[in-house]
Design a protein around this motif. Structure first.
Motif, mmCIF file in Angstrom:
data_model
loop_
_atom_site.group_PDB
_atom_site.id
_atom_site.type_symbol
_atom_site.label_atom_id
_atom_site.label_comp_id
_atom_site.label_asym_id
_atom_site.label_seq_id
_atom_site.Cartn_x
_atom_site.Cartn_y
_atom_site.Cartn_z
ATOM 1 N N PHE A 1 -3.057 6.094 -5.561
ATOM 2 C CA PHE A 1 -3.121 5.026 -6.563
ATOM 3 C C PHE A 1 -4.524 4.924 -7.157
ATOM 4 N N LYS A 2 -5.541 4.996 -6.312
ATOM 5 C CA LYS A 2 -6.915 4.911 -6.817
ATOM 6 C C LYS A 2 -7.225 6.060 -7.769
ATOM 7 N N LEU A 3 -6.821 7.274 -7.380
ATOM 8 C CA LEU A 3 -7.105 8.436 -8.212
ATOM 9 C C LEU A 3 -6.447 8.314 -9.581
ATOM 10 N N VAL B 1 -2.879 4.842 -0.907
ATOM 11 C CA VAL B 1 -4.071 4.160 -1.425
ATOM 12 C C VAL B 1 -4.921 5.139 -2.222
ATOM 13 N N LYS B 2 -5.159 6.322 -1.660
ATOM 14 C CA LYS B 2 -5.964 7.323 -2.354
ATOM 15 C C LYS B 2 -5.308 7.749 -3.662
ATOM 16 N N LEU C 1 -5.376 5.481 -11.041
ATOM 17 C CA LEU C 1 -5.952 4.345 -11.759
ATOM 18 C C LEU C 1 -7.302 4.688 -12.390
ATOM 19 N N GLU C 2 -8.035 5.618 -11.774
ATOM 20 C CA GLU C 2 -9.370 5.979 -12.266
ATOM 21 C C GLU C 2 -9.342 7.211 -13.165
ATOM 22 N N ASP D 1 -8.250 -5.013 -4.771
ATOM 23 C CA ASP D 1 -8.495 -3.579 -4.739
ATOM 24 C C ASP D 1 -7.269 -2.938 -4.085
ATOM 25 N N VAL D 2 -6.973 -1.713 -4.434
ATOM 26 C CA VAL D 2 -5.795 -1.051 -3.863
ATOM 27 C C VAL D 2 -5.851 -1.065 -2.336
ATOM 28 N N ALA D 3 -7.038 -0.904 -1.777
ATOM 29 C CA ALA D 3 -7.188 -0.856 -0.321
ATOM 30 C C ALA D 3 -6.842 -2.181 0.348
ATOM 31 N N ASP D 4 -6.740 -3.269 -0.421
ATOM 32 C CA ASP D 4 -6.406 -4.574 0.152
ATOM 33 C C ASP D 4 -4.943 -4.656 0.583
ATOM 34 N N LEU E 1 -4.954 -6.257 -9.988
ATOM 35 C CA LEU E 1 -5.946 -5.206 -10.210
ATOM 36 C C LEU E 1 -6.621 -5.376 -11.565
#
Length: 201
Positions: free
Chosen positions: A52-54, A49-50, A56-57, A37-40, A31
């Motif tokens: 981790f993305k939240l 996935v959601k 990470l951002e 991307d997390v979705a990968d 990453l």
């Protein structure tokens, strides 16, 4: 000058599936290097996935917290968020105005019904309140008693900030509630809460 909100203390690997075909450290390196991307990672659930993305951002949507020489107080007591019911989680925090604003900004990314139990720490952030002995078992018990929380929650579980983790047993003894030690960084809470964190459709 901005205060430290402990984004570097987020423990992503705590939530990484143990049977994953790739290790957490390798995941984070990919990453960081922009190679994934997390979705990968198909072995993660859509909710993971959601989350981790939240997390990470987090730096992109959380407010900058200024370093204050004089604490600024928010109102202590019970703050319901997203129409909680008697089974909703109870998140304990101090009554720093900036900390409460940060939590509300984080919760604005979700539909998670929760109670914030805001303890009177004289306006100090949790880290400073621990240092100055303002986040105490007695004040936590007082917050429970004065807020009417016992009538609103069917469970007896509190999630306290990770920085207050060393007081877990004292909190439990003073309040009679089960104490769950949360993360050091509030931005980690979407991962920490797992299925209890509700994303908008």
């Amino acid at each position: 000058m901005d205060a430290d909100i402990y984004l570097d203390k987020i423990d992503f690997c705590r939530y990484w599936p143990q049977n994953a075909p790739i290790g957490c450290r390798d995941f984070l390196v990919q990453l960081d290097e922009g190679n994934a991307d997390v979705a990968d990672f198909a072995f993660l659930s859509p909710g993971q996935v959601k989350a981790f993305k939240l997390v990470l951002e987090a730096a992109s949507y959380l407010p900058n917290i200024e370093v204050l020489t004089i604490p600024q107080s928010a109102e202590a007591g019970l703050l319901p968020v997203n129409q909680p019911d008697e089974q909703s989680p109870v998140i304990v925090t101090g009554n720093s105005r900036l900390t409460v604003e940060l939590l509300i900004t984080l919760w604005a990314q979700s539909l998670t019904p929760s109670y914030f139990l805001v303890v009177d720490t004289r306006g100090s952030t949790v880290d400073m309140a621990i240092i100055f002995n303002e986040f105490t078992p007695g004040r936590l018990k007082q917050a429970i008693d004065e807020s009417g929380l016992e009538e609103k929650a069917a469970h007896r579980r509190l999630i306290v900030p990770g920085l207050a983790g060393e007081l877990k047993e004292e909190f439990a003894q003073a309040t009679g509630w089960d104490i769950e030690v949360g993360p050091v960084c509030a931005a980690e809470l979407p991962l920490f809460l797992g299925d209890r964190w509700v994303f908008p459709e």
